[in-house]
Write an enzyme that holds these catalytic residues in place. Structure first.
Site, PDB file in Angstrom:
ATOM      1  N   GLN A 113      -8.514 -34.320  17.719  1.00 44.16           N
ATOM      2  CA  GLN A 113      -8.304 -33.190  18.626  1.00 44.16           C
ATOM      3  C   GLN A 113      -8.696 -33.558  20.068  1.00 44.16           C
ATOM      4  OE1 GLN A 113      -7.548 -30.075  16.637  1.00 44.16           O
ATOM      5  NE2 GLN A 113      -6.509 -29.526  18.520  1.00 44.16           N
ATOM      6  N   LYS A 128     -13.531 -28.991  15.978  1.00 45.52           N
ATOM      7  CA  LYS A 128     -12.832 -28.531  14.774  1.00 45.52           C
ATOM      8  C   LYS A 128     -13.865 -27.942  13.830  1.00 45.52           C
ATOM      9  CE  LYS A 128      -8.573 -28.725  13.145  1.00 45.52           C
ATOM     10  NZ  LYS A 128      -7.287 -28.862  13.844  1.00 45.52           N
ATOM     11  N   GLY A 167      -6.656 -21.251  14.418  1.00 47.41           N
ATOM     12  CA  GLY A 167      -6.322 -21.476  13.021  1.00 47.41           C
ATOM     13  C   GLY A 167      -6.012 -22.933  12.720  1.00 47.41           C
ATOM     14  N   ASP A 168      -5.903 -23.212  11.437  1.00 48.72           N
ATOM     15  CA  ASP A 168      -5.421 -24.485  10.908  1.00 48.72           C
ATOM     16  C   ASP A 168      -5.022 -24.137   9.462  1.00 48.72           C
ATOM     17  OD1 ASP A 168      -5.522 -27.580  11.744  1.00 48.72           O
ATOM     18  OD2 ASP A 168      -6.062 -27.505   9.637  1.00 48.72           O
ATOM     19  N   THR A 212       3.490 -24.903  17.244  1.00 47.30           N
ATOM     20  CA  THR A 212       3.298 -26.251  16.696  1.00 47.30           C
ATOM     21  C   THR A 212       4.624 -26.794  16.163  1.00 47.30           C
ATOM     22  OG1 THR A 212       1.088 -25.514  16.067  1.00 47.30           O
ATOM     23  CG2 THR A 212       1.794 -27.667  15.244  1.00 47.30           C
ATOM     24  N   ASN A 243       2.932 -22.374   8.409  1.00 50.86           N
ATOM     25  CA  ASN A 243       3.323 -22.008   9.761  1.00 50.86           C
ATOM     26  C   ASN A 243       4.031 -23.134  10.527  1.00 50.86           C
ATOM     27  OD1 ASN A 243       1.915 -22.061  12.748  1.00 50.86           O
ATOM     28  ND2 ASN A 243       2.828 -20.124  12.165  1.00 50.86           N
ATOM     29  N   SER A 379      -2.336 -22.534  22.654  1.00 52.23           N
ATOM     30  CA  SER A 379      -3.652 -21.884  22.599  1.00 52.23           C
ATOM     31  C   SER A 379      -4.295 -21.891  23.986  1.00 52.23           C
ATOM     32  CB  SER A 379      -4.583 -22.620  21.628  1.00 52.23           C
ATOM     33  OG  SER A 379      -4.370 -22.194  20.301  1.00 52.23           O
TER      34      SER A 379
END
Ligand code: GLU
Length: 447
Positions: A113, A128, A167-168, A212, A243, A379
């Site tokens: 990240q 994360k 989110g993830d 994404t 997603n 984001s």
């Protein structure tokens, strides 16, 4: 000591100090060797021990998450937040709720990240988090109680200028809602910018849900363009059906491609007519059912519980499910079937062996930290809107996202060209992300 010895030393130290964290080691091994030409050109970063500092998270939080299930039984999970690097902005990165979550997984994701967020050019550091909690097996009420317990501890570490989760896997709009509600309750602040991925009605950004998947397709389109190719008329396979996969499918179809296969953890479906997106959304988002239900409802679609989606012939493959899902065997099958581009919508879905096979076959390869950066970039756009108490239109936001993805693509290519070959997107992404973070770290002193 020469540069490559210094890098080997940093990696050996990372392995020694983080025993058993295989995915973190893998993520580091993907980045560190690529930095050799960069560090050779910047000895000042060696003196400042930037690499060694980058490999050590600024802060790691591990906490107990106790809650009561629907039967009245007390459950105990483990929560994590790894605040990896804040050189470029507040820690930013998602939360993953999945039974496989452990410290090594969170560190691999947090480490990636840092570079991904740097590539976006927006003011976000890397972090994360998550928990070894499985929302799939739980009722809405259980998910709410879990999220409330998780946030009761985590809130003290967060803040719009400190650490901003999203989110993830396993954390979508429902979970973000419960997490935000509890944050607001315990802090007595409506601090919209403390979490991203909120619904549009109360501080969310248009196009964040799509970002994404759309971004991955945009990046792939840019890669194809360098070889005079387009999505139009091409056969595509996309693993996953969450997603990222859903909106990647939507964008591929909008560009004239045909997605013929997608999957979940129970198997994959092949639908030669092209995936019916409305049906897929109904099965996965509304009914929260398995992908086999798609094949049952769709004439001509075939479900397989065994084998790999990557055996399905395609010209473009977008792994959008999870880490290490595309291995050497899959890469060999893809190459044999004539694949031309592979881009990672998920985080580290290709094993190092798979990447090697694809590169040797001259397949365009888009690494996740570049190809899936559209989610976190949007984001950051959500944070901008929150800071200004503003809301942009879908079209405005999507245009910003597209511009970021084009810039990330160009940056990867030009950086790869400077240090190796322009088609080596992995080299370009690692080197360019590192340079942005290293410059900031060097300027900010030994902290
Ligand atoms: N979890 C996503 C990622 O892997 C998004 C993170 C975010 O939006 O903060 O980049």
């Amino acid at each position: 000591m020469d540069v490559s010895a210094r890098i080997e030393d940093a990696y050996a130290q990372l392995v020694r100090r983080n025993p058993g964290e295989a995915e973190f080691h893998q993520a580091a091994l993907e980045v560190l060797p690529a930095l050799e030409p960069v560090l050779a050109a910047h000895p000042e970063y060696l003196d400042a021990r930037i690499v060694e500092r980058l490999c050590e998270p600024e802060r790691q939080i591990i906490f107990r998450v106790p809650w009561v299930d629907d039967r009245g039984v007390v459950q105990v999970n483990r929560g994590f937040r790894v605040e990896f690097n804040s050189a470029l902005g507040p820690y930013k990165g998602g939360l993953r709720f999945h039974p496989s979550v452990n410290l090594g997984i969170v560190k691999f994701l947090g480490f990636e990240q840092i570079f991904k967020n740097a590539l976006t050019g927006l003011a976000i550091g890397g972090g994360k988090g998550g928990a070894d909690f499985d929302p799939k097996r739980r009722s809405d009420a259980e998910v709410m109680r879990f999220c409330q317990s998780f946030m009761t501890e985590l809130h003290r570490h967060l803040g719009e200028h400190t650490d901003v989760p999203a989110g993830d896997i396993g954390v979508g709009a429902r979970e973000i809602g419960y997490l935000f509600g509890q944050y607001k309750r315990v802090t007595n602040r409506f601090e919209a910018g403390v979490l991203t991925g909120k619904p549009v009605g109360w501080g969310g950004s248009y196009a964040r849900t799509e970002a994404t998947g759309y971004g991955t397709v945009h990046f792939t389109q840019e890669m194809l363009r360098t070889r005079g190719k387009r999505f139009d008329g091409r056969t595509v396979t996309i693993s996953g059906s969450g997603n990222v996969a859903i909106y990647a499918i939507e964008k591929v179809h909008a560009l004239g491609g045909r997605v013929v296969a997608c999957s979940d953890s129970f198997g994959y479906v092949v639908d030669e007519k092209g995936i019916d997106l409305d049906l897929l959304k109904e099965v996965k988002e509304d009914r929260r059912e398995r992908i086999s239900a798609y094949a049952e409802a769709r004439p001509g679609a075939v479900f397989s519980a065994r084998g790999s989606l990557f055996d399905v012939p395609c010209e473009v493959a977008l792994p959008c499910a999870t880490q290490n899902e595309l291995d050497e065997q899959s890469a060999i099958a893809l190459v044999k079937n004539g694949v031309q581009a592979v881009a990672e919508g998920a985080n580290m879905p290709c094993t190092p062996e798979a990447v090697k096979i694809l590169r040797e076959a001259d397949v365009l390869f888009g690494p996740g930290k570049a190809a899936n950066a559209g989610g976190v970039a949007t984001s950051a756009l959500e944070m901008q809107q929150n800071a200004a108490r503003d809301r942009w239109t879908f079209a405005q936001t999507e245009a910003r996202l597209a511009a970021v993805m084009t810039d990330v693509h160009t940056l990867c290519r030009t950086t790869a060209d400077r240090y190796g070959s322009p088609d080596d997107y992995a080299l370009g992404a690692n080197a360019a992300g590192f340079l942005r973070v290293a410059e900031a770290m060097a300027a900010q002193g030994v902290v």
